[in-house]
Design an enzyme around this catalytic site. Structure first.
Site, PDB file in Angstrom:
ATOM      1  N   SER A   1       0.827  -1.213   0.000  1.00 57.82           N
ATOM      2  CA  SER A   1       0.000   0.000   0.000  1.00 57.82           C
ATOM      3  C   SER A   1       0.853   1.251   0.000  1.00 57.82           C
ATOM      4  O   SER A   1       2.030   1.228   0.379  1.00 57.82           O
ATOM      5  CB  SER A   1      -0.883  -0.013   1.257  1.00 57.82           C
ATOM      6  OG  SER A   1      -1.465   1.244   1.505  1.00 57.82           O
TER       7      SER A   1
ATOM      8  N   TYR B   1      -0.823  -0.646  10.255  1.00 60.80           N
ATOM      9  CA  TYR B   1      -0.989  -1.057   8.848  1.00 60.80           C
ATOM     10  C   TYR B   1       0.234  -0.662   8.023  1.00 60.80           C
ATOM     11  O   TYR B   1       0.760  -1.460   7.234  1.00 60.80           O
ATOM     12  CB  TYR B   1      -2.253  -0.409   8.304  1.00 60.80           C
ATOM     13  CG  TYR B   1      -2.596  -0.721   6.874  1.00 60.80           C
ATOM     14  CD1 TYR B   1      -3.147  -1.956   6.514  1.00 60.80           C
ATOM     15  CD2 TYR B   1      -2.418   0.242   5.873  1.00 60.80           C
ATOM     16  CE1 TYR B   1      -3.498  -2.226   5.199  1.00 60.80           C
ATOM     17  CE2 TYR B   1      -2.764  -0.027   4.563  1.00 60.80           C
ATOM     18  CZ  TYR B   1      -3.305  -1.250   4.232  1.00 60.80           C
ATOM     19  OH  TYR B   1      -3.652  -1.511   2.924  1.00 60.80           O
TER      20      TYR B   1
END
Length: 268
Positions: free
Chosen positions: A150, A163
């Site tokens: 990501s 994350y």
């Protein structure tokens, strides 16, 4: 282009994972569809079969003990081996770092980094060892690992220390596997997505949850993100899946240890 290749895609009952599975099935791949939820997984399997493709499902939590070994065995028993592994399963559990719990931080490491590590390790007999035997017999066959990272793993993101750390670690894992297994014709690459329209990035006001955790982005923040992207919109699941498809296909046989950024020009 993928005739008779066997692909495992985690989190492929819906969203980007499903889109990637359908693309590969159209090109002749045999799919192992994996999702924590049985209903979407089975629906994806049936959709592939209706296309004339071959697919089976293996449902469960990628972080659970024995999952990695179990899904590899399912692929081997169903189709004879493993040629493609896509580590796509995941969700977000956001909080500012001063409020983040140990459980929140560890949960993101477990699903976005530890689970892919275990899956790659479990794939070793079907990828690295199989290739070693083939090479001894003068056979060259490429296999592919694609890890889904990501923008957060590249640049960090407010409220996503857990994350972002996991996705950054996944890039390090990707580059290491590329170095360790490249000589066995195993290509390991990653995609780093920006804003992609999935249930994890839809309006938080819709009330979607994963593992009992509220997911999504507040609509006001979503709009701000969209305006900061040169293409002025989030990407579709199919646009994101196209990057996975490329890295899993023969088109990427000389692409190894790379991170493909799919973000509409959001960052470079």
């Amino acid at each position: 282009m993928m005739k008779d290749q066997v692909a495992i895609i985690t989190g492929s009952g819906r969203g980007v994972g499903k889109a990637a599975a359908l693309m590969m099935a159209e090109q002749g791949a045999k799919l192992v569809i994996s999702d924590k939820d049985e209903v979407p997984a089975h629906e994806t399997v049936e959709e592939i079969k209706q296309m004339g493709g071959e697919a089976v499902s293996y449902c469960g939590d990628v972080t659970s003990d024995g999952f990695a070994e179990g899904i590899m065995q399912k692929a081997a028993e169903s189709f004879g081996g493993v040629d493609i592994l896509v580590n796509n399963a995941g969700y977000t559990w956001d909080s500012m770092i001063h409020k983040m719990t140990d459980e929140q931080f560890q949960a993101m490491l477990d699903i976005h980094l530890v689970a892919p590590f275990k899956l790659i390790r479990a794939a070793s007999p079907y990828m690295r060892d199989a290739a070693k035997q083939e090479m001894e017999n003068g056979i060259v066959k490429y296999r592919k690992i694609v890890n889904v990272s990501s923008v957060a793993g590249v640049m960090g993101n407010v409220g996503q220390a857990n994350y972002a750390s996991a996705k950054a670690g996944l890039i390090g894992l990707t580059k290491t596997i590329a170095r360790e297994w490249g000589s066995f014709n195993v290509n390991c690459n990653a995609v780093a997505f920006g804003l992609i329209d999935t249930r994890l990035t839809q309006s938080k006001e819709k009330g979607e949850t994963v593992n009992g955790v509220s997911v999504g982005i507040p609509e006001k923040v979503r709009k701000m993100f969209e305006h900061s992207i040169p293409q002025q919109r989030g990407g579709t699941a199919e646009e994101a899946a196209s990057g996975i498809y490329y890295l899993a296909s023969p088109l990427s046989n000389y692409t190894n240890g790379q991170v493909l950024h799919i973000n509409g020009g959001w960052y470079t």
